[in-house]
Design a protein around this motif. Structure first.
Motif, PDB file in Angstrom:
ATOM      1  N   LYS A 123      21.671 -38.840   8.126  1.00  0.00           N
ATOM      2  CA  LYS A 123      20.527 -39.648   7.712  1.00  0.00           C
ATOM      3  C   LYS A 123      19.281 -38.771   7.499  1.00  0.00           C
ATOM      4  N   THR A 124      19.038 -37.882   8.451  1.00  0.00           N
ATOM      5  CA  THR A 124      17.879 -36.986   8.318  1.00  0.00           C
ATOM      6  C   THR A 124      18.015 -36.136   7.059  1.00  0.00           C
ATOM      7  N   ALA A 125      19.219 -35.614   6.827  1.00  0.00           N
ATOM      8  CA  ALA A 125      19.451 -34.784   5.634  1.00  0.00           C
ATOM      9  C   ALA A 125      19.160 -35.594   4.371  1.00  0.00           C
ATOM     10  N   HIS A 126      19.636 -36.832   4.338  1.00  0.00           N
ATOM     11  CA  HIS A 126      19.390 -37.660   3.154  1.00  0.00           C
ATOM     12  C   HIS A 126      17.897 -37.915   2.961  1.00  0.00           C
ATOM     13  N   VAL A 127      17.206 -38.241   4.045  1.00  0.00           N
ATOM     14  CA  VAL A 127      15.767 -38.536   3.916  1.00  0.00           C
ATOM     15  C   VAL A 127      15.026 -37.302   3.385  1.00  0.00           C
ATOM     16  N   VAL A 128      15.385 -36.132   3.888  1.00  0.00           N
ATOM     17  CA  VAL A 128      14.750 -34.891   3.422  1.00  0.00           C
ATOM     18  C   VAL A 128      15.029 -34.680   1.939  1.00  0.00           C
ATOM     19  N   LEU A 129      16.280 -34.851   1.537  1.00  0.00           N
ATOM     20  CA  LEU A 129      16.647 -34.600   0.130  1.00  0.00           C
ATOM     21  C   LEU A 129      16.063 -35.658  -0.805  1.00  0.00           C
ATOM     22  N   ILE A 130      16.015 -36.902  -0.329  1.00  0.00           N
ATOM     23  CA  ILE A 130      15.408 -37.980  -1.132  1.00  0.00           C
ATOM     24  C   ILE A 130      13.947 -37.645  -1.403  1.00  0.00           C
ATOM     25  N   GLU A 131      13.247 -37.262  -0.347  1.00  0.00           N
ATOM     26  CA  GLU A 131      11.817 -37.010  -0.464  1.00  0.00           C
ATOM     27  C   GLU A 131      11.527 -35.706  -1.213  1.00  0.00           C
ATOM     28  N   TYR A 132      12.259 -34.667  -0.866  1.00  0.00           N
ATOM     29  CA  TYR A 132      11.884 -33.332  -1.374  1.00  0.00           C
ATOM     30  C   TYR A 132      12.491 -33.018  -2.724  1.00  0.00           C
ATOM     31  N   THR A 133      13.678 -33.572  -3.015  1.00  0.00           N
ATOM     32  CA  THR A 133      14.332 -33.217  -4.284  1.00  0.00           C
ATOM     33  C   THR A 133      14.636 -34.445  -5.140  1.00  0.00           C
ATOM     34  N   GLN A 134      14.212 -35.629  -4.689  1.00  0.00           N
ATOM     35  CA  GLN A 134      14.492 -36.881  -5.423  1.00  0.00           C
ATOM     36  C   GLN A 134      15.990 -37.015  -5.728  1.00  0.00           C
ATOM     37  N   ALA A 135      16.799 -36.621  -4.750  1.00  0.00           N
ATOM     38  CA  ALA A 135      18.260 -36.711  -4.923  1.00  0.00           C
ATOM     39  C   ALA A 135      18.684 -38.173  -4.988  1.00  0.00           C
ATOM     40  N   ASN A 136      19.735 -38.446  -5.730  1.00  0.00           N
ATOM     41  CA  ASN A 136      20.233 -39.822  -5.862  1.00  0.00           C
ATOM     42  C   ASN A 136      21.059 -40.176  -4.623  1.00  0.00           C
ATOM     43  N   LEU A 137      20.331 -40.354  -3.501  1.00  0.00           N
ATOM     44  CA  LEU A 137      20.970 -40.639  -2.217  1.00  0.00           C
ATOM     45  C   LEU A 137      20.287 -41.834  -1.574  1.00  0.00           C
ATOM     46  N   MET A 138      21.005 -42.508  -0.705  1.00  0.00           N
ATOM     47  CA  MET A 138      20.421 -43.615   0.065  1.00  0.00           C
ATOM     48  C   MET A 138      20.428 -43.210   1.543  1.00  0.00           C
ATOM     49  N   ALA A 139      19.460 -43.684   2.276  1.00  0.00           N
ATOM     50  CA  ALA A 139      19.446 -43.515   3.731  1.00  0.00           C
ATOM     51  C   ALA A 139      19.024 -44.858   4.308  1.00  0.00           C
ATOM     52  N   VAL A 140      19.681 -45.248   5.386  1.00  0.00           N
ATOM     53  CA  VAL A 140      19.415 -46.578   5.947  1.00  0.00           C
ATOM     54  C   VAL A 140      18.767 -46.445   7.321  1.00  0.00           C
ATOM     55  N   ASP A 141      17.498 -46.744   7.381  1.00  0.00           N
ATOM     56  CA  ASP A 141      16.807 -46.791   8.672  1.00  0.00           C
ATOM     57  C   ASP A 141      16.679 -48.262   9.077  1.00  0.00           C
TER      58      ASP A 141
END
Ligand code: SF4
Length: 215
Positions: A123-141
């Motif tokens: 989850k942390t990895a996804h949040v970092v990649l979503i924010e920093y690289t706009q990766a097409n990923l989902m993270a569920v908090d």
């Protein structure tokens, strides 16, 4: 609870994308190293609190090398108002050590490599990649989980399964949808007293609003 139809999912997606086209994390950071620290600290802790903690932490340990060589008691002292600060301090130092020893002092911007860092799960990895690289990923908090259920997008019992369902249903623009769902859950579809009648712009799609009406 009713499930959102295909048509509703498409409409929800475009409404969210329109409303949250500029949405980014509310965590303060200036580079990938600071972002990994802030996201790691935000587990079971509010972004507001993390933003109170990080200025002094980033000042004391501006680079991975500084944090890798940190006195753990000093790190604990600086993050002590954050939940699980003992473990988080251990993990932050381990993260920095690996970044220095294996990645030459640069945060690896790859999911498989990020999750090898101390305290960094999927989850942390996804949040970092979503924010920093706009990766097409989902993270569920907690916010994304609650909102997805209230809108009939998911009836999964775990965050991981909810993530898979959201990926399957939305397919694209996942990073923006993640940021939007977090903000929507944090400020409008709140856990207690959601703003169903006053502020909710997704009211028409909601599968649970009747449960929040005053009786
Ligand atoms: S109507 Fe209420 S419960 Fe439903 S999505 Fe909006 S704020 Fe959340």
């Amino acid at each position: 609870m009713k499930k959102a139809t295909k048509k509703e999912i498409e409409a929800l997606k475009s409404t969210l994308l329109e409303r949250y086209s500029e949405a980014v994390t509310e965590l303060s950071y200036t580079n990938a190293f600071e972002l990994v620290i802030a996201v790691s600290l935000s587990a079971q802790c509010t972004d507001k609190r993390v933003n109170l903690i990080t200025p002094a932490l980033f000042k004391a340990f501006p680079t991975p090398k500084d944090l890798a060589n940190a006195d753990i008691e000093e790190v604990k002292r600086l993050i002590q108002s954050c939940s699980f600060f003992n473990n988080k301090a251990i993990n932050l130092i381990a993260m920095a050590k690996r970044v220095v020893e294996v990645y030459g002092g640069e945060i690896p911007l790859d999911e498989k490599e990020l999750i090898t860092l101390g305290g960094v799960g999927q989850k942390t990895a996804h949040v970092v990649l979503i924010e920093y690289t706009q990766a097409n990923l989902m993270a569920v908090d907690t916010h994304v989980f609650r909102v997805s259920h209230r809108l009939g997008l998911s009836d999964d019992v775990s965050a991981t399964a909810t993530e898979a369902t959201l990926v399957k249903k939305f397919k694209t623009n996942l990073h923006q949808l993640h940021q939007g769902l977090v903000l929507f859950g944090r400020y409008i579809c709140t856990a207690k007293n959601p703003k169903c009648d006053s502020e909710c712009f997704l009211n028409a799609f909601c599968k649970s609003k009747d449960g929040f009406k005053p009786r």
